[in-house]
Design a protein around this motif. Structure first.
Motif, PDB file in Angstrom:
ATOM      1  N   TRP A 113       0.833  -1.213   0.000  1.00 29.06           N
ATOM      2  CA  TRP A 113       0.000   0.000   0.000  1.00 29.06           C
ATOM      3  C   TRP A 113       0.864   1.258   0.000  1.00 29.06           C
ATOM      4  CZ3 TRP A 113      -4.089  -1.652  -1.842  1.00 29.06           C
ATOM      5  CH2 TRP A 113      -4.773  -2.770  -1.356  1.00 29.06           C
ATOM      6  N   LEU A 114       1.983   1.196   0.687  1.00 31.08           N
ATOM      7  CA  LEU A 114       2.890   2.339   0.708  1.00 31.08           C
ATOM      8  C   LEU A 114       3.444   2.617  -0.677  1.00 31.08           C
ATOM      9  CD1 LEU A 114       4.567   4.440   2.269  1.00 31.08           C
ATOM     10  CD2 LEU A 114       6.234   2.626   2.737  1.00 31.08           C
ATOM     11  N   GLY A 115       3.866   1.565  -1.385  1.00 28.92           N
ATOM     12  CA  GLY A 115       4.397   1.751  -2.734  1.00 28.92           C
ATOM     13  C   GLY A 115       3.358   2.284  -3.700  1.00 28.92           C
ATOM     14  N   LEU A 116       2.139   1.757  -3.616  1.00 31.14           N
ATOM     15  CA  LEU A 116       1.069   2.224  -4.501  1.00 31.14           C
ATOM     16  C   LEU A 116       0.750   3.695  -4.247  1.00 31.14           C
ATOM     17  CD1 LEU A 116      -1.369  -0.840  -4.293  1.00 31.14           C
ATOM     18  CD2 LEU A 116       0.120  -0.229  -6.206  1.00 31.14           C
ATOM     19  N   ALA A 117       0.639   4.071  -2.987  1.00 33.82           N
ATOM     20  CA  ALA A 117       0.293   5.456  -2.649  1.00 33.82           C
ATOM     21  C   ALA A 117       1.429   6.417  -2.986  1.00 33.82           C
ATOM     22  CB  ALA A 117      -0.061   5.558  -1.162  1.00 33.82           C
ATOM     23  N   ALA A 118       2.656   6.050  -2.620  1.00 35.12           N
ATOM     24  CA  ALA A 118       3.795   6.936  -2.874  1.00 35.12           C
ATOM     25  C   ALA A 118       4.020   7.124  -4.368  1.00 35.12           C
ATOM     26  CB  ALA A 118       5.055   6.366  -2.214  1.00 35.12           C
ATOM     27  N   ALA A 119       3.911   6.047  -5.157  1.00 33.03           N
ATOM     28  CA  ALA A 119       4.100   6.166  -6.599  1.00 33.03           C
ATOM     29  C   ALA A 119       3.015   7.028  -7.236  1.00 33.03           C
ATOM     30  CB  ALA A 119       4.112   4.777  -7.238  1.00 33.03           C
ATOM     31  N   THR A 120       1.785   6.903  -6.739  1.00 29.47           N
ATOM     32  CA  THR A 120       0.688   7.708  -7.282  1.00 29.47           C
ATOM     33  C   THR A 120       0.887   9.189  -6.970  1.00 29.47           C
ATOM     34  OG1 THR A 120      -0.833   5.840  -7.050  1.00 29.47           O
ATOM     35  CG2 THR A 120      -1.803   8.029  -7.291  1.00 29.47           C
ATOM     36  N   ILE A 121       1.252   9.501  -5.726  1.00 24.67           N
ATOM     37  CA  ILE A 121       1.498  10.903  -5.363  1.00 24.67           C
ATOM     38  C   ILE A 121       2.664  11.463  -6.159  1.00 24.67           C
ATOM     39  CG2 ILE A 121       2.247  12.414  -3.489  1.00 24.67           C
ATOM     40  CD1 ILE A 121       0.713  10.651  -1.567  1.00 24.67           C
ATOM     41  N   ALA A 122       3.726  10.682  -6.305  1.00 20.26           N
ATOM     42  CA  ALA A 122       4.881  11.130  -7.077  1.00 20.26           C
ATOM     43  C   ALA A 122       4.501  11.424  -8.521  1.00 20.26           C
ATOM     44  CB  ALA A 122       5.988  10.075  -7.026  1.00 20.26           C
ATOM     45  N   THR A 123       3.639  10.601  -9.095  1.00 16.23           N
ATOM     46  CA  THR A 123       3.211  10.813 -10.478  1.00 16.23           C
ATOM     47  C   THR A 123       2.358  12.070 -10.606  1.00 16.23           C
ATOM     48  OG1 THR A 123       3.234   8.422 -10.844  1.00 16.23           O
ATOM     49  CG2 THR A 123       2.025   9.762 -12.431  1.00 16.23           C
ATOM     50  N   ARG A 166      -7.161  14.326 -23.953  1.00 17.06           N
ATOM     51  CA  ARG A 166      -7.390  13.522 -25.150  1.00 17.06           C
ATOM     52  C   ARG A 166      -6.183  13.440 -26.089  1.00 17.06           C
ATOM     53  NH1 ARG A 166     -13.634  14.239 -27.270  1.00 17.06           N
ATOM     54  NH2 ARG A 166     -14.641  13.815 -25.249  1.00 17.06           N
ATOM     55  N   ILE A 167      -5.223  14.343 -25.938  1.00 18.21           N
ATOM     56  CA  ILE A 167      -4.080  14.345 -26.855  1.00 18.21           C
ATOM     57  C   ILE A 167      -2.769  14.175 -26.101  1.00 18.21           C
ATOM     58  CG2 ILE A 167      -2.792  15.687 -28.558  1.00 18.21           C
ATOM     59  CD1 ILE A 167      -5.408  17.004 -29.368  1.00 18.21           C
ATOM     60  N   THR A 168      -2.498  15.097 -25.188  1.00 12.47           N
ATOM     61  CA  THR A 168      -1.201  15.080 -24.510  1.00 12.47           C
ATOM     62  C   THR A 168      -1.035  13.847 -23.635  1.00 12.47           C
ATOM     63  OG1 THR A 168      -1.292  17.497 -24.440  1.00 12.47           O
ATOM     64  CG2 THR A 168       0.375  16.413 -23.085  1.00 12.47           C
ATOM     65  N   LEU A 169      -2.022  13.600 -22.773  1.00  9.07           N
ATOM     66  CA  LEU A 169      -1.918  12.492 -21.829  1.00  9.07           C
ATOM     67  C   LEU A 169      -1.747  11.138 -22.516  1.00  9.07           C
ATOM     68  CD1 LEU A 169      -1.911  11.630 -18.876  1.00  9.07           C
ATOM     69  CD2 LEU A 169      -4.405  11.489 -18.972  1.00  9.07           C
ATOM     70  N   PRO A 170      -2.553  10.798 -23.543  1.00 10.77           N
ATOM     71  CA  PRO A 170      -2.338   9.499 -24.193  1.00 10.77           C
ATOM     72  C   PRO A 170      -0.958   9.365 -24.835  1.00 10.77           C
ATOM     73  CG  PRO A 170      -4.512  10.359 -24.733  1.00 10.77           C
ATOM     74  CD  PRO A 170      -3.778  11.469 -24.050  1.00 10.77           C
ATOM     75  N   MET A 171      -0.389  10.476 -25.318  1.00  9.00           N
ATOM     76  CA  MET A 171       0.894  10.394 -26.007  1.00  9.00           C
ATOM     77  C   MET A 171       2.066  10.246 -25.039  1.00  9.00           C
ATOM     78  SD  MET A 171       0.318  13.134 -29.127  1.00  9.00           S
ATOM     79  CE  MET A 171       1.789  12.641 -29.998  1.00  9.00           C
ATOM     80  N   ILE A 172       1.931  10.757 -23.817  1.00 10.41           N
ATOM     81  CA  ILE A 172       3.008  10.610 -22.840  1.00 10.41           C
ATOM     82  C   ILE A 172       2.683   9.545 -21.798  1.00 10.41           C
ATOM     83  CG2 ILE A 172       3.708  13.007 -23.135  1.00 10.41           C
ATOM     84  CD1 ILE A 172       2.389  13.628 -20.441  1.00 10.41           C
ATOM     85  N   LEU A 173       1.582   8.831 -21.992  1.00 10.74           N
ATOM     86  CA  LEU A 173       1.157   7.835 -21.010  1.00 10.74           C
ATOM     87  C   LEU A 173       2.203   6.739 -20.787  1.00 10.74           C
ATOM     88  CD1 LEU A 173      -1.087   7.064 -19.090  1.00 10.74           C
ATOM     89  CD2 LEU A 173      -2.135   5.718 -20.935  1.00 10.74           C
ATOM     90  N   PRO A 174       2.895   6.247 -21.822  1.00 15.66           N
ATOM     91  CA  PRO A 174       3.941   5.247 -21.539  1.00 15.66           C
ATOM     92  C   PRO A 174       5.009   5.763 -20.580  1.00 15.66           C
ATOM     93  CG  PRO A 174       3.408   5.257 -23.872  1.00 15.66           C
ATOM     94  CD  PRO A 174       2.691   6.421 -23.275  1.00 15.66           C
ATOM     95  N   GLY A 175       5.412   7.030 -20.749  1.00 15.19           N
ATOM     96  CA  GLY A 175       6.398   7.592 -19.833  1.00 15.19           C
ATOM     97  C   GLY A 175       5.849   7.729 -18.422  1.00 15.19           C
ATOM     98  N   ILE A 176       4.591   8.134 -18.296  1.00 17.12           N
ATOM     99  CA  ILE A 176       3.973   8.272 -16.974  1.00 17.12           C
ATOM    100  C   ILE A 176       3.849   6.900 -16.305  1.00 17.12           C
ATOM    101  CG2 ILE A 176       1.864   8.926 -15.762  1.00 17.12           C
ATOM    102  CD1 ILE A 176       1.405  11.063 -17.884  1.00 17.12           C
ATOM    103  N   THR A 177       3.386   5.909 -17.066  1.00 12.87           N
ATOM    104  CA  THR A 177       3.234   4.568 -16.507  1.00 12.87           C
ATOM    105  C   THR A 177       4.581   3.985 -16.107  1.00 12.87           C
ATOM    106  OG1 THR A 177       1.324   4.233 -17.961  1.00 12.87           O
ATOM    107  CG2 THR A 177       2.268   2.284 -16.919  1.00 12.87           C
ATOM    108  N   GLY A 178       5.588   4.173 -16.974  1.00 14.79           N
ATOM    109  CA  GLY A 178       6.926   3.695 -16.638  1.00 14.79           C
ATOM    110  C   GLY A 178       7.473   4.370 -15.399  1.00 14.79           C
ATOM    111  N   GLY A 179       7.252   5.674 -15.282  1.00 11.71           N
ATOM    112  CA  GLY A 179       7.703   6.392 -14.092  1.00 11.71           C
ATOM    113  C   GLY A 179       6.995   5.912 -12.844  1.00 11.71           C
ATOM    114  N   TRP A 180       5.691   5.648 -12.957  1.00 15.16           N
ATOM    115  CA  TRP A 180       4.936   5.134 -11.800  1.00 15.16           C
ATOM    116  C   TRP A 180       5.480   3.777 -11.359  1.00 15.16           C
ATOM    117  CZ3 TRP A 180       2.192   0.938 -10.269  1.00 15.16           C
ATOM    118  CH2 TRP A 180       1.337   1.101  -9.176  1.00 15.16           C
ATOM    119  N   LEU A 181       5.729   2.896 -12.308  1.00 14.89           N
ATOM    120  CA  LEU A 181       6.246   1.573 -11.965  1.00 14.89           C
ATOM    121  C   LEU A 181       7.632   1.664 -11.334  1.00 14.89           C
ATOM    122  CD1 LEU A 181       5.109  -0.495 -15.070  1.00 14.89           C
ATOM    123  CD2 LEU A 181       4.407  -0.884 -12.704  1.00 14.89           C
TER     124      LEU A 181
END
Length: 264
Positions: free
Chosen positions: A67-77, A177-192
């Protein structure tokens, strides 16, 4: 063919083997049927994995870390996305200073951070609180998310955004609809990547955890100070499995080679 090719290949193989050998040995020992840290021939046993799940302190610490990792990664993102967009798209004379500020947790030793945060939490009355522990981990892992978000934004073609704005779309619509989908791989990778670093963090966590918020790495450290048996190897193997699974997902989503470039 390059004459140095075989030599370089052998050198790389030796380095990789040197790095992976301790992990492989620990994972093998986790399946031993003995009571000591030994490799017992071809016989395998799951007794120590069962012992881990029967040990309530390890189970509760695992859920704390999860739970700590999930919460901290979400806040960081949440923090890294607007900050990264501001630094990349609106550079000014303060950009370098702000970027250094956001990335400073990578430079400051976690031992120093742990002592400083312990003093801060004591002053504000937050010592031992799980919420403050989340904020401490978010502070540590935000740089990893920010680097990947900024890497995704560098070289970003904004022509689609300009076209949408010229057609009357709001900035919020353009982002969603435009910016977020295009940078989503970077955001997801950063979250992980943030989740992995939070889940494995031990040095700072030793100072800011309480008996009710002990994380799995800290629990392992506390257990190792009292006794060493194959149950420690089993817990380590489980942590390796969780981290390796997250790294595989990260590679599929974003690519480990791009992560290394973003962190350099």
């Amino acid at each position: 063919m390059n004459k140095n090719g075989p030599v370089a290949l052998l050198f790389n193989a030796l380095v990789i083997g040197f790095m992976l050998a301790p992990i492989l040995v620990v994972c093998v020992i986790a399946f031993t049927p003995e009571n000591t840290l030994t490799i017992h021939g071809p016989e395998l046993s799951l007794r120590w994995f069962k012992a881990v799940f029967d040990y309530p302190d390890f189970v509760s610490s695992f859920w704390n870390s999860l739970w700590l990792g999930l919460a901290a990664a979400t806040i960081a993102t949440v923090l890294a996305v607007p900050a990264g967009m501001a630094l990349v798209r609106y550079p000014n004379r303060w950009s370098g200073w702000l970027q250094g500020l956001f990335l400073s947790p990578l430079i400051i030793p976690h031992l120093v951070l742990g002592v400083a945060l312990l003093r801060l939490f004591t002053l504000v009355g937050g010592a031992g609180s799980f919420a403050w522990l989340i904020l401490a981990h978010a502070l540590v892992v935000t740089p990893y998310t920010m680097r990947l978000v900024m890497s995704a934004l560098v070289g970003f073609d904004r022509s689609a955004e300009h076209a949408a704005l010229s057609l009357g779309a709001s900035r919020a619509t353009v982002f969603l609809r435009i910016t977020l989908p295009m940078i989503l791989p970077g955001i997801t990778g950063g979250w992980l990547l943030a989740f992995i670093n939070s889940f494995d963090e031990v040095t700072m966590s030793i100072f800011v955890t309480s008996p009710s918020t002990v994380t799995l790495p800290v629990r392992m450290y506390m257990y190792a100070t009292e006794s060493i048996d194959p149950m420690m190897a089993a817990v380590s193997a489980l942590m390796v499995a969780v981290t390796a699974g997250a790294m595989v997902i990260l590679d599929r989503v974003y690519g480990l080679d791009r992560v290394l470039v973003g962190r350099s």
